[in-house]
Write a protein that holds these residues in place. Structure first.
Motif, short mmCIF file in Angstrom:
data_model
loop_
_atom_site.label_atom_id
_atom_site.label_comp_id
_atom_site.label_asym_id
_atom_site.label_seq_id
_atom_site.Cartn_x
_atom_site.Cartn_y
_atom_site.Cartn_z
N HIS A 1 6.71 8.88 6.55
CA HIS A 1 6.35 8.72 5.26
C HIS A 1 4.69 7.88 5.18
CE1 HIS A 1 10.80 8.01 3.93
NE2 HIS A 1 10.28 9.40 3.61
N TRP B 1 2.75 1.91 -3.54
CA TRP B 1 1.85 2.22 -4.42
C TRP B 1 1.16 3.51 -4.16
CZ3 TRP B 1 3.41 1.09 -8.84
CH2 TRP B 1 4.18 -0.31 -9.21
N SER B 2 0.85 3.76 -3.04
CA SER B 2 0.42 5.22 -2.84
C SER B 2 1.45 6.23 -2.82
CB SER B 2 -0.12 5.50 -1.36
OG SER B 2 -0.94 4.48 -1.04
N ASP B 3 2.66 5.95 -2.86
CA ASP B 3 3.68 6.83 -3.25
C ASP B 3 4.39 6.87 -4.26
OD1 ASP B 3 3.34 8.71 -1.33
OD2 ASP B 3 4.79 8.37 0.06
N ASP B 4 4.28 5.87 -5.08
CA ASP B 4 5.24 5.53 -6.12
C ASP B 4 6.77 5.48 -5.78
OD1 ASP B 4 3.19 5.30 -8.34
OD2 ASP B 4 3.15 7.54 -8.39
N ILE C 1 -5.68 -1.13 -4.63
CA ILE C 1 -5.08 -0.55 -3.74
C ILE C 1 -6.00 0.25 -2.48
CG2 ILE C 1 -3.63 1.73 -3.34
CD1 ILE C 1 -2.65 1.28 -6.43
N PHE D 1 0.86 -1.19 -0.11
CA PHE D 1 0.05 0.10 -0.06
C PHE D 1 0.86 1.17 0.11
CE2 PHE D 1 -2.32 3.30 2.11
CZ PHE D 1 -3.41 3.76 1.10
#
Lengths: 754, 754
Positions: free
Chosen positions: A123, A21-24, A67, A18
């Motif tokens: 983060h 992919w939320s933050d690339d 996601i 999670f």
């Protein structure tokens, strides 16, 4: 519909995926880490492994629904996130996996993802809608330990000095009237003189310990007390005392140095004139030797030829006066002469006029004045005669025949003062950063509607981006100035031209940096930063002039650039054909690099954090700027443009070169230093600071790098992202980092951080 | 050997060619101009024409030897260059051509090269080793005329006001103690009130003329006198008076407004609390209505809930207090209530505690204080009830049902203050620029060895580059703020949301600009800039806080960006399929432009100076940033990131959008304005200022433009060169430009420019 009931083995990966992919977050090397852990995870079935692999394609990321489903699983779990766990994300994952009941079959290697991807609670904690048990500051690092590393051999002496500053004489208060403020600062300087701190850089026979580096650190520490004190201290012991020490001979040392070091003889350094600041060689004050009286007559010829901004002018009883020395009708150029200003009753000597400069933007505790000399006579012995003397027979003598070289040799001995100015400015920046960071760790403003407490402003990404890169820069500059001062005070290095170039460039860059940083900190503290009691206001007004005195920054950068150019030319000239070949081949290499898209668009984390990349980027920029500048000037001259004018036409190019050169020098020095840190944990921290410095510098000059094809668009964006990410990554340690500056607790009086 | 004995006909071209090739001045359109003149020159033979053509190839420039030979011809000629000739270069050429004896056969069209290539004496006089008869300032433009154009309809009133400021009450002096300074500023405010300047923006029945735009200009003019005066004036008439005018109803107007405008009733605007600055909605002060007593109780509940930084707190006898209005146990959100602070004997009212904020970085003539309320009762009528009222029956009523909308409507009425803050900051920047420019036209430092006099520092390219772009920006921002204020005070525009977004963005950008500019001016004046007497120091410390008050800049830019985004979204939503199509097609057009190298590397002068290019560049940037920002946020939300957190993650993107938007708005406004100037000569000047603004803005954000492929390397470099060239081109007019700001002579007291 997507599958939503994951097994425990899969569930334990969900928080990682999670976040990723939320933050690339993914770069190639990071995919490799995760892939390896999945591959070696004994708790996974082959099918599960395949499923996890499908979530690792940067080109085909999981669908939004997937996601979002993860987000829901996490927020519905009811699991708490505890930031003080050693591996908070891994503990969170374990708890999540065990929710499903049955045997959780936890993979103990999961924490490696957390470590290798550098994922920190700040983060991701805001990505989860779960309860977070926060800690304001991690205790992984220790501010004290960092400070010890930074101070090295001088750690203990500086610690004592810091304690000494708790004496009530050094307590801070608002001082608005000139007289009261000046008296207080005078007392402070005398106190420091009595305790032997003024003489630090002098030889032992005059009460010193011959340690210029320690002196410079003490100078910086005084900024934590007050800017006026710092400057008056520097005028008395560094400029006045330093001129006697370095331009005078034994007779002057014996007669004056001990008294100067103890602040019993107060004096001035009278160089700048109203009409001539930057152009010292053009000063108008004359020192004319008369054979008959065996005396030198000091005289201010014209309206704008008085000395100006002279520190200690209202308290000093003597001055080192810079003047055109005329012997037998011939001008031998600028020399320094000791001139008494006041008698023992503190009355002005005949022919001397002194006027108060009045109120200034800052530094009002320093008594700056204007000085006029009307045919003032002093004995021949008062000439500080190390580099040029009048012999008993009345003739002029200097071992340095070239007047130009003589002038620069004399000025060169005073370069230590410029290092101190940079250190002082840096001290001001550190102080402002410490206050702004500590305030941001107390101040809350705005919140998410679901939370009761407002957010700490230190937890805003824009605030992190505002304060963290300057902290990294402060570390880099600190280390650089230490190294510079060591080179400068190393008597085995006789040719100081290189260090002079370095100091000129760095003084400019660091004093500008300090002003910008203090301004940023003022704004970061809002209205509170505007109140004098919170100290940033004074830092701002005091440090302001550091960009002008001891050499105007714009002039210094041009001076530095000319130094770099003349090195380059002499290298070419002396090296002959081989050197030309070498240059041409490095030009070709540069071009190859520049047109290689594999390099100019390489955005992998390992590459972006690699000091080799940073050093190459800085080295490339300095070389290209030097080369193109040399060619431009050559071109102009070939076309018949007079050299003085040719240099005018490339002014902004000169400034760019001066800045690029300082950056390269600072970073190279810092990397060398970092490699020498023995303790691995702290070395890693310093490496991270170095990377942040370097990426921020490249980011600030990204236009140049893009214009020259050295970086491509993708890389430019990736660098910006990395700066933001590093700033966030350092958030848990930011208080330790400002504590690492070692500002004594009793100097941090600002009520906003108490 | 090259031919060195040129005919008169050729000789007359030599100075032009020398300048062109020494500086690489040629672009395609410029070649065309020169070529046309050669073609039509009747004095040239065919051979001569061919020779001149060979010197016009950008790809094959004349050899160095040839150019150097030209330089020698010029310096050996003994011809003087007279800058006050109408066409200095053409006169010079004529004299050179006639040296050869015989009939010089001068081509009268030569001056067209001078005009069309924009060649100014300061572009070339340093290239010639000949005697130059200089003029410090050209009289081609008139500062007074420029100022008239800038002030438009208010010119005469402002001229009177400027003269009024010569009253001894407004003379400048150093003020270091709080009491004396505050008293002086109080007297000044009262004087302005008596003369009717405070009430300007109020309706006629209360002593005003209903002219907010003129009020704002007067506010700006006060910066030329003193920052503290400006702010105290703004607090009294703008914030306190404005809140009564805009949040109150007729009963409040009748009772208070006249006295406020005459400064007979002094008051405060008590919004900010120690704990809540930026987040006004979260303020804690309560205003609880009690039916029994028909009174409102004002109360400060907690330690950090006091009002802070409240101007007029030590002189005011009343305050508009913002508090959470609680009626029948229900919180109706933030409302404003008039609360008496002191009685007629100047004693504090029961329950009111006021503490001095003490010394600040600047604005020490403003009496800022902290205010606590301990169960202070005021009548129900004291609620400023335009947007929310308590009816006689004790129930709450508001025509605006949505509390959120009500809050923003109330705050929106105060947006005029933000425009004033921006105008005040701009006034500070103008004042600093005027001082720095006038000083640079007197101060000399360094010289070419062949000259006796040192150079004016205004003639250094780095100095021109430092001061000229900010002058251009000041003009653009001035015009923008005038237009904004007109829109804001236009009662026919009822929905003020757009103008609020615009003001938020511009307040941030302009106050930052002012601070940077003042700093640049301080450094440009060296040590002299550091002395209080020269005025820049006070501007620096006063204007500093403008970035924080009336909305922290960082917060405001985010607010603006959110406004832009919501416009964008509602456009998309309301427009349906057509809007989506339109957006997609503009995206495609953007891409086409971006990948078209003919555009992204077009470096011709005509193109680079064309407002169409600038506007496209700004429009493109705003659109792309809006679109990518909207997509990023959408992405986050799709992935399950909570909206509040999603906005946090795009903070720096929001700031970039806010800045880009202000820039586009300012430039568009300026171009529209410029087109309306009737007089052609001055219109051309304003166009040049616009071009300088635009190119400098693109240059400052060149990283972004390069990253997005909108400009290529060559164009990026060409833009930088054009900024430098425009700055040099404006050098002869720079004094007229700062005179165009219209700062009254008696306000320019700085001794360095007298």
């Amino acid at each position: 519909m997507e599958k939503t009931n994951y097994s425990s083995s899969i569930l334990q990966y969900i928080p990682y995926f999670f976040i990723i992919w939320s933050d690339d977050l993914l770069s190639v090397s990071e995919v490799a880490v995760v892939r390896r852990i999945i591959k070696n995870d004994p708790t996974l079935s082959e099918d599960e492994r395949e499923l996890l692999y499908t979530w690792l394609h940067k080109e085909a990321p999981p669908k939004w629904k997937v996601i979002k489903n993860w987000a829901e699983i996490i927020s519905n779990s009811g699991v708490k996130l505890n930031e003080s766990d050693t591996y908070p994300l891994t503990s969170f994952s374990k708890k999540l996996a065990s929710l499903n009941g049955g045997d959780p079959s936890i993979n103990e290697k999961l924490s490696e993802i957390e470590i290798n991807l550098g994922i920190q609670p700040n983060h991701y904690n805001h990505l989860f809608e779960v309860e977070v048990q926060k800690e304001k500051t991690s205790n992984y690092y220790s501010g004290k330990e960092i400070h010890q590393i930074l101070m090295g051999e001088h750690n203990q002496q500086l610690e004592h000095f810091g304690e000494f500053l708790s004496h009530p004489n050094f307590s801070w208060e608002v001082n608005r009237d000139l007289d009261g403020f000046r008296k207080k600062v005078l007392t402070q300087v005398q106190h420091l003189g009595e305790k032997g701190y003024g003489a630090m850089a002098y030889p032992e026979e005059y009460g010193g310990i011959n340690n210029m580096t320690l002196y410079a650190n003490i100078f910086e520490y005084l900024m934590f007390v007050d800017g006026s004190l710092t400057i008056k201290f520097g005028v008395q012991f560094g400029l006045f005392g330093g001129s006697v020490q370095k331009l005078g001979s034994k007779k002057h040392h014996d007669q004056y140095l001990k008294n100067i070091g103890e602040a019993k003889l107060l004096g001035c350094f009278a160089m700048t004139e109203t009409g001539h600041g930057s152009n010292v060689r053009g000063i108008k004050t004359t020192a004319t030797y008369t054979r008959e009286t065996d005396a030198i007559t000091i005289h201010t010829p014209g309206k704008n030829d008085n000395k100006e901004y002279i520190g200690n002018a209202l308290h000093g009883s003597m001055a080192t006066v810079f003047a055109q020395l005329i012997v037998k009708g011939k001008n031998h150029g600028v020399h320094a002469i000791l001139v008494p200003l006041r008698d023992e009753n503190n009355n002005l000597m005949p022919g001397v006029t002194i006027e108060d400069c009045g109120y200034k933007l800052g530094l009002n505790g320093v008594d700056n004045g204007k000085i006029w000399f009307n045919q003032v006579q002093v004995p021949r012995e008062n000439l500080l005669n190390k580099y040029g003397d009048i012999k008993p027979d009345g003739s002029y003598y200097s071992a340095i025949k070239n007047p130009n070289k003589r002038f620069f040799t004399m000025l060169g001995t005073l370069v230590g003062g410029r290092i101190c100015v940079a250190k002082g400015a840096l001290g001001g920046a550190k102080m402002a950063l410490a206050i702004a960071v500590k305030y941001a760790l107390k101040r809350r403003q705005f919140n998410d509607s679901i939370k009761i407490q407002e957010d700490l402003i230190m937890d805003y990404p824009s605030h992190q981006l505002r304060l963290t890169p300057p902290i990294a820069k402060s570390y880099v500059y600190h280390v650089t100035l230490e190294a510079l001062m060591k080179t400068y005070s190393d008597d085995t290095i006789t040719d100081k031209r290189e260090v002079e170039t370095q100091v000129a460039a760095l003084k400019a860059v660091i004093t500008w940096f300090a002003n910008e940083t203090i301004q940023e900190c003022r704004e970061a503290c809002g209205g509170k930063g505007y109140l004098l009691e919170n100290r940033i206001a004074d830092l701002k007004t005091d440090v302001d002039i550091f960009t002008t005195f001891e050499g105007d920054n714009t002039v210094l950068l041009q001076l530095a650039a000319k130094g770099i150019l003349s090195n380059f030319n002499s290298e070419l000239n002396s090296g002959g054909f081989k050197a030309v070949l070498k240059m041409v081949s490095s030009q070709i290499k540069d071009k190859l690099v520049a047109i290689n898209p594999a390099y100019s668009n390489k955005v992998d984390k390992d590459h972006l954090y690699n000091p080799k990349f940073h050093q190459h980027a800085f080295d490339y920029r300095t070389r290209r700027l030097t080369y193109s500048l040399a060619m431009r000037i050559k071109d102009y001259i070939k076309r018949g443009v007079p050299p003085y004018q040719a240099f005018l036409k490339v002014q902004s190019h000169l400034l760019a070169l001066g800045k690029a050169y300082s950056c390269e020098l600072a970073y190279t020095t810092f990397v060398r230093y970092t490699d020498s840190i023995e303790d691995q944990k702290n070395r890693e921290l310093f490496k991270k600071l170095g990377a942040l410095f370097a990426l921020q510098e490249i980011r600030e000059d990204a236009t140049w790098y893009l214009e020259h094809g050295y970086i491509g668009s993708t890389k430019s964006k990736a660098i910006r992202q990395r700066v933001e990410r590093l700033s966030t990554e350092l958030r848990p340690h930011i208080e330790n980092l400002v504590d690492g500056f070692g500002i004594p607790e009793h100097c941090l009086t600002a009520p906003i951080i108490r």
